[in-house]
Design an enzyme around this catalytic site. Structure first.
Site, short mmCIF file in Angstrom:
data_model
loop_
_atom_site.label_atom_id
_atom_site.label_comp_id
_atom_site.label_asym_id
_atom_site.label_seq_id
_atom_site.Cartn_x
_atom_site.Cartn_y
_atom_site.Cartn_z
CB SER A 182 -4.16 -103.73 14.01
OG SER A 182 -5.07 -103.07 14.84
NE ARG A 229 -2.09 -98.09 12.79
CZ ARG A 229 -3.00 -97.24 13.32
NH1 ARG A 229 -3.03 -95.98 12.95
NH2 ARG A 229 -3.83 -97.68 14.24
CD GLU A 270 -0.67 -101.62 12.33
OE1 GLU A 270 -1.85 -101.27 12.24
OE2 GLU A 270 -0.07 -101.73 13.40
P1 FAD Z 1 9.53 -102.14 16.78
O1 FAD Z 1 8.50 -103.22 16.71
O2 FAD Z 1 10.75 -102.37 17.56
O3 FAD Z 1 9.93 -101.71 15.30
C1 FAD Z 1 8.95 -101.50 14.30
C2 FAD Z 1 9.65 -101.13 12.98
O4 FAD Z 1 10.31 -99.88 13.11
C3 FAD Z 1 10.76 -102.12 12.60
O5 FAD Z 1 10.82 -102.16 11.19
C4 FAD Z 1 12.03 -101.48 13.18
O6 FAD Z 1 13.19 -101.88 12.50
C5 FAD Z 1 11.73 -100.01 12.96
N1 FAD Z 1 12.29 -99.13 13.98
C6 FAD Z 1 12.07 -99.15 15.32
N2 FAD Z 1 12.67 -98.12 15.91
C7 FAD Z 1 13.30 -97.42 14.94
C8 FAD Z 1 14.11 -96.24 14.93
N3 FAD Z 1 14.37 -95.56 16.05
N4 FAD Z 1 14.62 -95.81 13.74
C9 FAD Z 1 14.36 -96.49 12.59
N5 FAD Z 1 13.61 -97.61 12.55
C10 FAD Z 1 13.07 -98.05 13.70
N6 FAD Z 1 0.07 -99.16 16.75
C11 FAD Z 1 -0.72 -98.10 16.48
O7 FAD Z 1 -0.42 -97.29 15.58
N7 FAD Z 1 -1.88 -97.88 17.18
C12 FAD Z 1 -2.29 -98.69 18.17
O8 FAD Z 1 -3.32 -98.45 18.78
C13 FAD Z 1 -1.47 -99.82 18.48
N8 FAD Z 1 -1.84 -100.69 19.46
C14 FAD Z 1 -1.06 -101.76 19.75
C15 FAD Z 1 -1.46 -102.62 20.77
C16 FAD Z 1 -0.70 -103.72 21.11
C17 FAD Z 1 -1.15 -104.63 22.23
C18 FAD Z 1 0.52 -103.96 20.42
C19 FAD Z 1 1.39 -105.12 20.81
C20 FAD Z 1 0.93 -103.12 19.39
C21 FAD Z 1 0.13 -102.01 19.04
N9 FAD Z 1 0.50 -101.13 18.00
C22 FAD Z 1 -0.28 -100.02 17.73
C23 FAD Z 1 1.70 -101.37 17.19
C24 FAD Z 1 3.01 -100.84 17.84
O9 FAD Z 1 2.82 -100.58 19.20
C25 FAD Z 1 3.52 -99.57 17.16
O10 FAD Z 1 3.76 -99.81 15.79
C26 FAD Z 1 4.82 -99.05 17.79
O11 FAD Z 1 5.12 -97.77 17.29
C27 FAD Z 1 6.01 -99.96 17.55
O12 FAD Z 1 7.09 -99.48 18.34
P2 FAD Z 1 8.33 -100.38 18.70
O13 FAD Z 1 9.32 -99.53 19.38
O14 FAD Z 1 7.87 -101.58 19.44
O15 FAD Z 1 8.84 -100.77 17.25
N1 EPU Z 2 -14.91 -105.20 14.51
C1 EPU Z 2 -15.63 -106.37 14.42
N2 EPU Z 2 -15.09 -107.50 14.95
C2 EPU Z 2 -13.88 -107.53 15.55
C3 EPU Z 2 -13.13 -106.33 15.64
C4 EPU Z 2 -13.67 -105.17 15.11
O1 EPU Z 2 -16.72 -106.39 13.87
O2 EPU Z 2 -13.47 -108.59 16.00
C5 EPU Z 2 -15.49 -103.96 13.94
C6 EPU Z 2 -16.49 -103.29 14.85
O3 EPU Z 2 -17.53 -102.81 14.02
C7 EPU Z 2 -15.76 -102.10 15.40
C8 EPU Z 2 -14.80 -101.76 14.27
O4 EPU Z 2 -14.48 -103.03 13.69
O5 EPU Z 2 -16.61 -101.05 15.68
C9 EPU Z 2 -13.54 -101.07 14.72
O6 EPU Z 2 -12.90 -101.81 15.75
P1 EPU Z 2 -11.94 -101.14 16.84
O7 EPU Z 2 -12.58 -99.90 17.35
O8 EPU Z 2 -11.52 -102.17 17.80
O9 EPU Z 2 -10.73 -100.63 15.98
P2 EPU Z 2 -9.92 -101.27 14.77
O10 EPU Z 2 -10.33 -100.56 13.51
O11 EPU Z 2 -10.00 -102.74 14.78
C10 EPU Z 2 -8.02 -99.49 14.85
C11 EPU Z 2 -6.52 -99.50 14.85
C12 EPU Z 2 -5.99 -99.77 16.24
C13 EPU Z 2 -6.47 -98.67 17.18
C14 EPU Z 2 -8.00 -98.66 17.17
C15 EPU Z 2 -8.56 -97.49 17.96
C16 EPU Z 2 -5.81 -100.18 12.64
C17 EPU Z 2 -5.23 -101.26 11.78
N3 EPU Z 2 -6.04 -100.49 13.92
O12 EPU Z 2 -8.43 -100.82 15.17
O13 EPU Z 2 -4.57 -99.75 16.19
O14 EPU Z 2 -6.00 -98.87 18.49
O15 EPU Z 2 -8.49 -98.53 15.81
O16 EPU Z 2 -8.32 -96.31 17.29
O17 EPU Z 2 -6.01 -99.07 12.16
C18 EPU Z 2 -2.66 -101.10 15.79
O18 EPU Z 2 -2.42 -100.35 14.83
O19 EPU Z 2 -1.88 -102.04 16.11
C19 EPU Z 2 -3.86 -100.87 16.58
C20 EPU Z 2 -4.21 -101.62 17.62
#
Ligand code: FAD
Ligand code: EPU
Length: 337
Positions: free
Chosen positions: A238, A164, A333
């Site tokens: 997250s 991240r 994050e």
């Molecule tokens: P924004 O929120 O618009 O911007 C994020 C940051 O980047 C800000 O600081 C912004 O100024 C900057 N920025 C944006 N675009 C640019 C650009 N083109 N050039 C320079 N700076 C820029 N993330 C994960 O890694 N894994 C996941 O599984 C994951 N699951 C998610 C699930 C949900 C339901 C939600 C809501 C979010 C999740 N995220 C996850 C977080 C998010 O989706 C990612 O961080 C995504 O890349 C953000 O993209 P955005 O375009 O919305 O960025």
């Molecule tokens: N867990 C709990 N309670 C909870 C949630 C999680 O006990 O309420 C424990 C469980 O043991 C579970 C473990 O945490 O097995 C991991 O949970 P999960 O698989 O849901 O993944 P996570 O570690 O919580 C990360 C990323 C996600 C990504 C998933 C799948 C980060 C900060 N988050 O979540 O990314 O989608 O793994 O790879 O690394 C994001 O970055 O926004 C994001 C959603």
């Protein structure tokens, strides 16, 4: 390029927080981006680059210019026997890119299905899910320097990707606008099915020899079972990173909490922050209009009328109680504005 004034940002971030941008513009070409940056410089306005707003928490109005990136385009730029390289505009929607690749049988991005946001933001925090991070598929990117307006090229090494993390969140924070990203995809799939419940879900779906689409659908199914849909409940995925702690600290905690989930890494043991937050008693807790998601404690939510300040306060309370119970400092994050 049209610059609007006093625009509500409620529908532009997935937390759905009602803060305003003093100035707001959408850009879809490099020329428009240059003009917008020049306009901000002339008026001495701070600039906020916005993609899909899915990793941003607005705690105040933006007293400057919000530039929403809408540069589009997906092009194959190179090909060999096993791979192809695609160049993608920063404003393409990430999940639509993943779906496009699957439809073309281009392999690599399928585990990253349904991550909200744009392609341009994907290198910012090296997005990842289900055992894959974009650094695994990344070739290079193009970015415009916010002061000199010159275009720069970054390869993977220059991006300094980590968990991240990238150089754009560290030493080059707020210096560049990423305008396009180049990915190296495979013509033959190399599936990553070992993470989480992917194999179980494929089995439950009766899939023995998965296709790219089967894997994508399994990932989507798992994600939908625990992550709230921002269209229904405001959130940014997250809220905190999963912390890495020294092995000795993990062993001590394990003696008191045998069920603590930990994954060995080069620097120690990565601990599931969701577990820590749940154990600290926060899962499903609601404080007014904000709270902690009932199915995933790592996700903070806005039920509708919550403010960025309330979510920030809740996140600080969670950090304090996790630190008091486990001696672990959670790091956000999400990007605070
Ligand atoms: P924004 O929120 O618009 O911007 C994020 C940051 O980047 C800000 O600081 C912004 O100024 C900057 N920025 C944006 N675009 C640019 C650009 N083109 N050039 C320079 N700076 C820029 N993330 C994960 O890694 N894994 C996941 O599984 C994951 N699951 C998610 C699930 C949900 C339901 C939600 C809501 C979010 C999740 N995220 C996850 C977080 C998010 O989706 C990612 O961080 C995504 O890349 C953000 O993209 P955005 O375009 O919305 O960025
Ligand atoms: N867990 C709990 N309670 C909870 C949630 C999680 O006990 O309420 C424990 C469980 O043991 C579970 C473990 O945490 O097995 C991991 O949970 P999960 O698989 O849901 O993944 P996570 O570690 O919580 C990360 C990323 C996600 C990504 C998933 C799948 C980060 C900060 N988050 O979540 O990314 O989608 O793994 O790879 O690394 C994001 O970055 O926004 C994001 C959603």
């Amino acid at each position: 390029m049209m610059i609007q004034e006093n625009i509500s940002l409620k529908s532009f971030t997935t937390f759905g927080i009602d803060k305003k941008a003093k100035f707001f513009t959408r850009i879809s070409t490099l020329t428009e981006l240059k003009s917008a940056l020049i306009a901000a410089k002339e008026k001495q306005l701070p600039v906020l680059i916005l993609g899909g707003g899915s990793n941003i928490l607005l705690t105040q109005d933006v007293e400057g210019l919000v530039i929403k990136l809408e540069i589009k385009g997906i092009q194959v730029v190179k090909e060999d026997k096993n791979h192809l390289w695609i160049e993608v505009g920063a404003g393409e929607v990430w999940h639509e890119l993943v779906m496009h690749c699957i439809a073309q049988s281009w392999a690599g991005l399928e585990n990253l299905s349904l991550i909200p946001g744009t392609v341009g933001a994907s290198p910012m925090q090296n997005i990842g899910a289900y055992g894959v991070e974009i650094k695994d598929l990344f070739d290079s990117l193009q970015a415009m320097h916010r002061e000199t307006l010159e275009m720069h090229y970054f390869d993977a090494e220059a991006c300094q990707f980590g968990y991240r993390e990238s150089v754009f969140k560290q030493s080059l924070k707020d210096q560049f606008v990423i305008t396009s990203v180049r990915f190296r995809l495979s013509k033959t799939p190399k599936f990553h099915l070992e993470y989480g419940a992917i194999r179980e879900v494929l089995q439950a779906n009766g899939v023995q020899h998965p296709s790219l689409r089967d894997v994508s659908e399994a990932v989507i199914q798992i994600r939908q079972s625990k992550l709230p849909d921002p269209k229904e409940i405001g959130n940014a995925g997250s809220f905190f990173k999963n912390p890495t702690i020294p092995t000795t600290q993990f062993d001590t905690l394990k003696a008191s909490y045998p069920s603590i989930p930990g994954y060995p890494s080069a620097e120690g043991v990565k601990v599931a922050a969701g577990w820590l937050i749940e154990q600290a008693g926060w899962k499903g807790k609601r404080v007014g209009e904000v709270g902690v998601h009932a199915k995933q404690a790592l996700v903070l939510v806005n039920y509708g009328g919550g403010t960025g300040e309330e979510i920030k306060k809740l996140s600080e309370q969670i950090q304090a109680s996790v630190f008091a119970k486990f001696g672990i400092q959670l790091q956000a994050e999400v990007n605070f504005i």
